[in-house]
Design a protein around this motif. Sequence first.
Motif, mmCIF file in Angstrom:
data_model
loop_
_atom_site.group_PDB
_atom_site.id
_atom_site.type_symbol
_atom_site.label_atom_id
_atom_site.label_comp_id
_atom_site.label_asym_id
_atom_site.label_seq_id
_atom_site.Cartn_x
_atom_site.Cartn_y
_atom_site.Cartn_z
ATOM 1 N N VAL A 58 43.602 16.758 -32.750
ATOM 2 C CA VAL A 58 43.348 16.137 -31.236
ATOM 3 C C VAL A 58 42.502 16.213 -30.335
ATOM 4 N N LEU A 59 41.540 15.725 -30.635
ATOM 5 C CA LEU A 59 39.882 15.872 -29.572
ATOM 6 C C LEU A 59 40.123 15.239 -28.041
ATOM 7 N N ASP A 60 40.982 14.292 -27.734
ATOM 8 C CA ASP A 60 41.506 13.943 -26.719
ATOM 9 C C ASP A 60 42.722 13.230 -27.039
ATOM 10 N N ALA A 61 43.806 13.792 -25.310
ATOM 11 C CA ALA A 61 45.626 13.462 -25.713
ATOM 12 C C ALA A 61 45.191 13.235 -24.020
ATOM 13 N N TRP A 77 42.883 10.383 -20.078
ATOM 14 C CA TRP A 77 43.061 11.769 -20.592
ATOM 15 C C TRP A 77 41.925 12.707 -21.086
ATOM 16 N N GLN A 78 42.373 13.886 -21.391
ATOM 17 C CA GLN A 78 41.516 14.805 -21.284
ATOM 18 C C GLN A 78 40.687 15.710 -22.305
ATOM 19 N N HIS A 79 40.067 15.795 -22.665
ATOM 20 C CA HIS A 79 39.340 16.652 -23.921
ATOM 21 C C HIS A 79 39.750 17.455 -24.461
ATOM 22 N N LYS A 80 40.041 17.937 -25.537
ATOM 23 C CA LYS A 80 40.925 18.411 -25.748
ATOM 24 C C LYS A 80 40.035 20.027 -26.842
ATOM 25 N N ASN A 81 39.069 19.243 -27.503
ATOM 26 C CA ASN A 81 37.725 19.949 -28.700
ATOM 27 C C ASN A 81 37.161 20.738 -28.356
ATOM 28 N N LYS A 82 36.049 20.712 -26.799
ATOM 29 C CA LYS A 82 35.068 21.418 -26.089
ATOM 30 C C LYS A 82 35.923 21.795 -25.085
ATOM 31 N N ALA A 87 37.958 21.823 -19.017
ATOM 32 C CA ALA A 87 38.013 21.974 -18.481
ATOM 33 C C ALA A 87 37.445 21.813 -16.862
ATOM 34 N N GLU A 88 37.032 20.339 -17.047
ATOM 35 C CA GLU A 88 36.711 19.181 -16.379
ATOM 36 C C GLU A 88 37.573 18.332 -15.292
ATOM 37 N N GLY A 89 38.616 18.389 -16.439
ATOM 38 C CA GLY A 89 39.928 17.858 -16.419
ATOM 39 C C GLY A 89 40.730 16.311 -16.699
ATOM 40 N N ALA A 90 40.910 16.155 -16.140
ATOM 41 C CA ALA A 90 41.086 14.295 -16.377
ATOM 42 C C ALA A 90 39.921 13.262 -16.632
#
Length: 153
Positions: A58-61, A77-82, A87-90
Amino acid sequence: MARSTFVYVMYIRTTPQRLWSALTDDAELMKQYWFGNHCDSEWTAGSPWKLVSSDGGVLDAGEIVEADPPRRLVIRWQHKNKPELEAEGASTCTMELEPSGAAVKLSITHTIEREPSKLIGAVSGGWPKVISNLKSLLETGSAVLEQPYPTAA
C-alpha cells in the motif's frame, strides 16, 4: 494554516464516462498508465481508498470524500511508503471532469495543509507522468512513458 497546492489540467479525447472508469473502476487499465499500480475502492463517499503497488504494498491510503460520477472525485489520503512524506499527514486530491468538445478537461488539484510540502513536491512530478500516460492510453491504446514518476533523491 499555510497550504501547499499543485494544480494540473489535461485535455483527453474521450468521454466523461470512459475517463471516470479509467480513473476509478478499471484496475487493469489503471495498471497500464500508473506504472503497475492501481487504486482500490468502492468509489462512494466514505469508502476506504488505497493505491496498491505492483507487489501488493500500500503506497497511499485514505477515503473517498466525494464521488459524483462522471464529474467530480475527492480523495483524502496519507502517503504510506516514505516516512518523510507520511509525516506530513493527509492530503486532498480533487479531480474534476468537464466535457470540452470531443475531449474531457481533467483538472487535478492536490492540496495539503502545510507549507512547504515534500508531498506536493513529489506529486507535482508524479501526476504529469501518470496523467500523460492515461491520455496516451485512452487516445492511442498504449501508454507513452515506461519509467515511474520521480522518487526523492
